[in-house]
Structure formats: structure tokens, C-alpha cells
Write a protein that holds these residues in place. Sequence first.
Motif, PDB file in Angstrom:
ATOM      1  N   MET A  94       0.819  -1.207   0.000  1.00  0.00           N
ATOM      2  CA  MET A  94       0.000   0.000   0.000  1.00  0.00           C
ATOM      3  C   MET A  94       0.854   1.258   0.000  1.00  0.00           C
ATOM      4  N   ARG A  95       1.951   1.237   0.745  1.00  0.00           N
ATOM      5  CA  ARG A  95       2.818   2.416   0.786  1.00  0.00           C
ATOM      6  C   ARG A  95       3.456   2.652  -0.584  1.00  0.00           C
ATOM      7  N   ILE A  96       3.972   1.579  -1.176  1.00  0.00           N
ATOM      8  CA  ILE A  96       4.609   1.684  -2.490  1.00  0.00           C
ATOM      9  C   ILE A  96       3.592   2.133  -3.523  1.00  0.00           C
ATOM     10  N   GLU A  97       2.413   1.519  -3.477  1.00  0.00           N
ATOM     11  CA  GLU A  97       1.366   1.814  -4.449  1.00  0.00           C
ATOM     12  C   GLU A  97       0.874   3.251  -4.328  1.00  0.00           C
ATOM     13  N   TYR A  98       0.707   3.717  -3.089  1.00  0.00           N
ATOM     14  CA  TYR A  98       0.212   5.080  -2.888  1.00  0.00           C
ATOM     15  C   TYR A  98       1.185   6.103  -3.456  1.00  0.00           C
ATOM     16  N   ALA A  99       2.477   5.865  -3.259  1.00  0.00           N
ATOM     17  CA  ALA A  99       3.493   6.787  -3.767  1.00  0.00           C
ATOM     18  C   ALA A  99       3.384   6.939  -5.278  1.00  0.00           C
ATOM     19  N   VAL A 100       3.045   5.843  -5.961  1.00  0.00           N
ATOM     20  CA  VAL A 100       2.935   5.862  -7.423  1.00  0.00           C
ATOM     21  C   VAL A 100       1.584   6.429  -7.869  1.00  0.00           C
ATOM     22  N   LEU A 101       0.507   6.029  -7.201  1.00  0.00           N
ATOM     23  CA  LEU A 101      -0.836   6.459  -7.611  1.00  0.00           C
ATOM     24  C   LEU A 101      -1.001   7.979  -7.578  1.00  0.00           C
ATOM     25  N   ARG A 102      -0.252   8.639  -6.716  1.00  0.00           N
ATOM     26  CA  ARG A 102      -0.348  10.107  -6.641  1.00  0.00           C
ATOM     27  C   ARG A 102       0.011  10.756  -7.969  1.00  0.00           C
TER      28      ARG A 102
END
Length: 221
Positions: free
Chosen positions: A160-168
Motif C-alpha cells: 500500500m505504501r509503495i502503491e500510494y506513492a505511485v498512484l499520486r
Amino acid sequence: MAFQDTKQLPVQIARHLADRIIHLELKPGEKLLEEKLSGELGVSRSPVREAFYILNQWYLVDLVPRRGTFVTEFSEHHVNALYDILGPLYSLINRKASKNFRREDFDELQDVLAKLEKNAASSNVEEFQKNIFEYACVFLRAADNPLLEKVLRGLWPSKMRIEYAVLRHVKNLPELAAAFRDAAACFKEGKFKLTGKMLLQYLEEERAQVLQYLKKIQDSK
């Protein structure tokens, strides 16, 4: 933040801190201080210390002897290790869920997809990401494998942390939401092998995006 159940205090604190780490309020490499956090949260240092151990199991903090606790840095090695594992695990969910999916599960999935598309249209990244995991949880429950669920829930905070950084930085959230709806439609039609291929393709594309994001960070230093 008020914490209610003292027996579950370390877990509650860990979830609270995990949310801050996932959404990058606590930055990679940042040192976490027991005394400071216990004061902010209105608790003793002991449950904060226990929460650190839980966060370490979720790959969100590093416990460094004689130095302290630090928010885990993003690394290419960790990303590749994580996605190497997620592919087979998600494929297993797809196979197991295909045998157990009920009408109620499809109804719940439609509700999640509606929220996913709504938040994609409004570019609400935080809620959009929550919907992605709600989507996965529908299949995970249908898979009915407690050990698989335990393993995945231990890995998900890091993802989730990795994904959130990219989704932004993703500009095509509606297109991504449409891909989830297409996968759900294939699953409902019984095209389970195709759904599995779509799932693996999604994970590999996400891996590539994450690695590209990390490269940009490294190049900017």
C-alpha cells in the motif's frame, strides 16, 4: 487520537502509524521516537515499542540496534522481492475464489467497483487505493484460506505504501478503474484463466511503475 481497547493498544497504534507511513506523512528514513510518539498519542512508551515490532513485521520500519527505529526506505530489491511473491499469491486467490464465489460476492464486488469509479473520476487517490484493497478482499474472503489471508495481510501494508506513492502521479485513474471492471466481468463469465493473466499483467505493470518511480527519486538526489 483516542485509543479505546487497552488489550489491543499496540495493534491500534501500529495501524495508526502504518496509515501515516503509507500516506507518506512519516517519510522514508525518518527516525521514530518512542517518547515523542507516546506524548502525541497519550499512551505510555511500552505499547509504542510493541507497535514498532508490529510495523517491522509489516516491512514499514527497520529496527536498528543501538540506533533506533526508522521508517523503511524504498528500495528496488524490496519491490522486486515483494512483487515476485504477490504474483503467485494473487494467482492462488484467483483459482480458489473461482470455486467459491457466490451471488452475494458479485453484489459486493459491484458496490466496490462503483466506489472505485467514483473516486477515480474525482482523483481521490486515498479512497481509490482503499477500494483496490476492498476489491482484493472480496476475492480473498471467497478463497477461504486463513493462512493465505494471514500472509497477504502481512504484506499489504508495504504494498500500500509503495502503491500510494505511485498512484499520486497516475493520471489515468478512470482507465485503471475500467480495467478492474473488465477483470470482474471476465471472472463472472467464468474466464478464470484470462482473469489470472489480467491480474498478473496488472501486477507487472504496477511493478514497472514503482521501479520507474524509484529511479526518478534516485536520479533527483
